[in-house]
Every structure is written in C-alpha cells, then in structure tokens.
Design an enzyme around this catalytic site. Structure first.
Site, PDB file in Angstrom:
ATOM      1  N   GLU A 114       0.833  -1.214   0.000  1.00  0.00           N
ATOM      2  CA  GLU A 114       0.000   0.000   0.000  1.00  0.00           C
ATOM      3  C   GLU A 114       0.860   1.254   0.000  1.00  0.00           C
ATOM      4  O   GLU A 114       1.843   1.338   0.739  1.00  0.00           O
ATOM      5  CB  GLU A 114      -0.907  -0.037   1.234  1.00  0.00           C
ATOM      6  N   ASP A 149       2.822   2.241  -5.115  1.00  0.00           N
ATOM      7  CA  ASP A 149       2.828   2.458  -6.579  1.00  0.00           C
ATOM      8  C   ASP A 149       3.562   3.737  -6.958  1.00  0.00           C
ATOM      9  O   ASP A 149       4.407   3.747  -7.842  1.00  0.00           O
ATOM     10  CB  ASP A 149       1.418   2.373  -7.198  1.00  0.00           C
ATOM     11  N   SER A 195     -25.775   8.865 -14.022  1.00  0.00           N
ATOM     12  CA  SER A 195     -25.255   7.913 -13.041  1.00  0.00           C
ATOM     13  C   SER A 195     -26.080   8.027 -11.772  1.00  0.00           C
ATOM     14  O   SER A 195     -26.304   9.135 -11.293  1.00  0.00           O
ATOM     15  CB  SER A 195     -23.799   8.240 -12.726  1.00  0.00           C
ATOM     16  N   GLY A 252     -12.981   3.089  -1.193  1.00  0.00           N
ATOM     17  CA  GLY A 252     -11.598   2.617  -1.244  1.00  0.00           C
ATOM     18  C   GLY A 252     -11.451   1.372  -2.098  1.00  0.00           C
ATOM     19  O   GLY A 252     -10.425   0.701  -2.057  1.00  0.00           O
ATOM     20  N   LEU A 253     -12.486   1.059  -2.887  1.00  0.00           N
ATOM     21  CA  LEU A 253     -12.452  -0.137  -3.737  1.00  0.00           C
ATOM     22  C   LEU A 253     -12.305   0.255  -5.209  1.00  0.00           C
ATOM     23  O   LEU A 253     -12.600  -0.515  -6.098  1.00  0.00           O
ATOM     24  CB  LEU A 253     -13.718  -0.977  -3.511  1.00  0.00           C
ATOM     25  N   SER A 279     -13.809   2.653  -7.151  1.00  0.00           N
ATOM     26  CA  SER A 279     -14.976   2.889  -8.003  1.00  0.00           C
ATOM     27  C   SER A 279     -14.608   3.799  -9.167  1.00  0.00           C
ATOM     28  O   SER A 279     -15.126   3.639 -10.273  1.00  0.00           O
ATOM     29  CB  SER A 279     -16.109   3.496  -7.179  1.00  0.00           C
ATOM     30  N   GLU A 307      -7.606  10.439 -14.627  1.00  0.00           N
ATOM     31  CA  GLU A 307      -7.713  10.633 -13.179  1.00  0.00           C
ATOM     32  C   GLU A 307      -6.723  11.682 -12.670  1.00  0.00           C
ATOM     33  O   GLU A 307      -7.068  12.538 -11.872  1.00  0.00           O
ATOM     34  CB  GLU A 307      -7.482   9.293 -12.468  1.00  0.00           C
ATOM     35  N   ASP A 352      -4.812   1.212  -9.287  1.00  0.00           N
ATOM     36  CA  ASP A 352      -6.237   0.897  -9.453  1.00  0.00           C
ATOM     37  C   ASP A 352      -6.588   0.600 -10.912  1.00  0.00           C
ATOM     38  O   ASP A 352      -7.295  -0.366 -11.212  1.00  0.00           O
ATOM     39  CB  ASP A 352      -7.090   2.072  -8.953  1.00  0.00           C
TER      40      ASP A 352
HETATM   41  C1  GLA Z   1      -5.284   4.815  -3.876  1.00  0.00           C
HETATM   42  C2  GLA Z   1      -4.591   5.258  -5.162  1.00  0.00           C
HETATM   43  C3  GLA Z   1      -3.581   4.216  -5.634  1.00  0.00           C
HETATM   44  C4  GLA Z   1      -2.625   3.798  -4.505  1.00  0.00           C
HETATM   45  C5  GLA Z   1      -3.429   3.460  -3.235  1.00  0.00           C
HETATM   46  C6  GLA Z   1      -2.542   3.172  -2.050  1.00  0.00           C
HETATM   47  O1  GLA Z   1      -6.090   3.703  -4.127  1.00  0.00           O
HETATM   48  O2  GLA Z   1      -5.546   5.454  -6.161  1.00  0.00           O
HETATM   49  O3  GLA Z   1      -2.858   4.715  -6.739  1.00  0.00           O
HETATM   50  O4  GLA Z   1      -1.673   4.787  -4.261  1.00  0.00           O
HETATM   51  O5  GLA Z   1      -4.322   4.506  -2.885  1.00  0.00           O
HETATM   52  O6  GLA Z   1      -1.827   2.000  -2.242  1.00  0.00           O
END
Ligand code: GLA
Length: 341
Positions: free
Chosen positions: A21, A24, A55, A90-91, A93, A126, A138
C-alpha cells in the site's frame, strides 16, 4: 437529433490491494485482485457534440470527460453508468468507471487500442483531468487482473506477474468490509503523503523510495523517517506475502497482512478509528490477518478468515457499540478484468 447508432456496453471491476500500500507512486510492488463487483457503462454517439452522463451514484462527468479527452475523442456521447462498486469505499470505483468507459469507447469508435494504451488513458483521466494524484495501481488492477489470480505489479520495472490466489481452495474467505467512512484523494492526506515521500526520496537521493534499503529511515528524522519506515518495510512484506501465497502458507499470509495494517496505522498514519476497529474485531474473531486496503482515511478493510460469519458479527457489534453506521460486507473472490458485455 441523436444518430440511431449502435450502443456499446462494457464493464470493469473494483479492486482490493492485498498488500503493497502506497508503493505504486514510490516505485514499489503491489498485489491487487479484481473484485466481483463491477461498474457498467452503456455508451452511444450523439451528433450534437455534447457529453451527457447519467449515473445513480453522483456526478461522474469529470471522469468520463477525462477518459474522452485522454483518448482524443471529440464526438458527442451518451454515457449511462451503473455500479455495484460503492463510491468512496476505497475499492476503486473511479478506476472501474474510467476503465469501463475506455473499453466501451474503444469498441464504439473502433480505436483498436490495446490494454496498455487504455490503461494509460484512464490514469491520465484521473491525474490530469480529475486532479487526483493517484499512482496507477487501481487502473492496472481493473484492466489486467484475472480470475482467481492476484497481479504482482512492479512500478520500478513495469513488470506484471500473475500469482494464483484462491484461498477458497483452503476453505478460507477474503472478506471485504466497507466502513462507509467516505474519502476522496483529490485533496487532503493522500497528496500530503505523496509530497512527504517525494521529499524523503530527494533527501535520500533515490529515484524510487521503495528501493531505498532498510537503513533509509535511520538517515531521516521524525515524520519522514516514519513514512520511509512504512515504505521500505511494506516492500519487504509484499515479497513475504507473495512467497506465502505461493506455498499456501495462509497463516503467514495473514501475519503479513496484519503487519501491513500496523505500519499504515502507526508509521504512514493513513488509517482511521473505524478501519482500526474492523481489524481489531476481525482478529479477535479469529481471522488469520486483516488490514485496511487502498489509500486509507476511510474506505475498506480486508480480512482473511475461515469463519466469515463470526468476523461479520464481531465487526458489526464493534460498530454498533460505538454508535457508528453499520459497515457493509462484500465478497473478495478474485475476479476478471474490464470487458465488453
Ligand atoms: C489509492 C490510489 C492508488 C494507490 C493506493 C494506495 O487507491 O488510487 O494509486 O496509491 O491509494 O496504495
């Protein structure tokens, strides 16, 4: 007037990151799976040049406009979205939305782009259009993850390696627990962490903070030392967890997950009391491991358990005892990538 052109429907999954986590954007490794929950985009051309986005989950126009621009498309579009990935959970979306729209537009306009090009367009949408300074985890997960497989992403080398991931074969479940505490990465703590990491990399004279080596925290003070301690220890935990998954040592998988949470809570300081409560309750109910997943400051946690009912009931009781809104539970079975429907 609207052209009677064909419409295209595509979908893309949400994701959870099993470990790695905030690595990236630090040139480290991450290990996401795609979730069974998906966002669906129904896309058709309009001849009036307008972009019309509908939406049920709030205004998604900036994300769709970002993908359209990143793909260099100027035509008017009707885009209807629906999603089983809860927004702000946090998934990912937003990545599911971007990737479903990109796959649909590629087909609708016959662009013939490969996954890498579509992924790059989604990331640009994004970071440049919406202004969320996220790192690519993501969109990579939503575009590239496959069934019953986690994807080991290396952001220093660009390599991607599939890691078979099916805890169900050992009668275990990956339970996803949405705290319903909503977060945004457009402003606030996420950007602060990125700046801190960039500053630490500059002071240490390294390109990729995740590769700075175990003694790096000792060369810094205070907050920056703690941030770097998370980054370099998390990079080591990714390798531990991958080795444990490969040898089906699920106890060791759980141990690495929980250690990751402690590091995110104490050194990187991106957890919150609800995420900590989920982890504590899941472990007390016998989970092999549990951790927050994603950027933090709210959102979701994951727990690896043989007994999801006990974990659900322990977490729900802990939330009720605090007077918090009940959490939501999702199935964390590793699923497939963005596709045409
Ligand atoms: C969010 C960001 C990702 C990554 C995570 C943490 O989901 O979109 O790019 O940095 O946090 O791992």
């Amino acid at each position: 007037m609207i052209h009677p052109v064909d419409e295209v429907v595509a979908s893309a999954p949400g994701r959870v990151n099993l470990i790695g986590e905030h690595l990236d954007y630090n040139g480290g490794r991450c290990l996401p799976i795609a979730l069974p929950q998906r966002t669906t985009a129904r896309v058709a051309l309009r001849d009036d040049g307008r972009l019309v986005v509908t939406s049920p989950d709030g205004d998604a126009t900036a994300y769709v406009a970002g993908v359209r621009d990143a793909l260099g498309i100027e035509s008017g579009l009707d885009v209807a979205l629906s999603s089983a990935v809860p927004v702000g959970s946090g998934l990912s979306s937003s990545a599911a939305l971007e990737c479903s729209v990109a796959v649909a537009l590629d087909e609708l306009l016959g662009l013939g782009l490969d996954r890498e090009a579509l992924l790059a367009a989604c990331l640009r949408a994004e970071t440049e259009h919406v202004g969320a300074p996220t790192g690519g985890l993501d969109q990579s997960a939503a575009m590239l993850c496959t069934e019953e497989t986690a994807l080991l992403l290396d952001f220093a080398t660009g390599s991607r390696e599939p890691v078979p991931f099916a805890p169900e074969a050992a009668a275990l479940h990956l339970l996803v627990i949405d705290t319903r505490v909503r977060h945004s990465h457009v402003d606030g703590g996420y950007g602060d962490r990125r700046s801190e990491c960039a500053r630490a990399a500059e002071l240490l004279g390294v390109e990729h903070l995740a590769l700075a080596g175990p003694d790096a925290p000792d060369r810094l003070d205070g907050t920056l030392a703690a941030r770097v301690r998370h980054v370099v220890s998390e990079q080591a935990r990714v390798d531990e967890l991958v080795a444990a998954v490969r040898s089906a040592d699920w106890t060791a998988v759980g141990t690495a997950m929980t250690a990751s949470h402690v590091s995110l809570r104490d050194d990187f300081e991106v957890s919150c009391r609800e995420l900590d409560a989920v982890v504590d309750a899941a472990l007390a109910a016998g989970a092999l491991g549990a951790r927050m997943t994603g950027g933090g400051f709210g959102g979701s946690a994951i727990a690896l358990t043989a007994d999801p009912d006990s974990v659900r009931s322990a977490v729900s009781s802990a939330f009720a005892a605090q007077g918090w809104e009940p959490p939501a539970y999702l199935d964390g079975h590793a699923s497939g990538p963005a596709r045409l429907e």
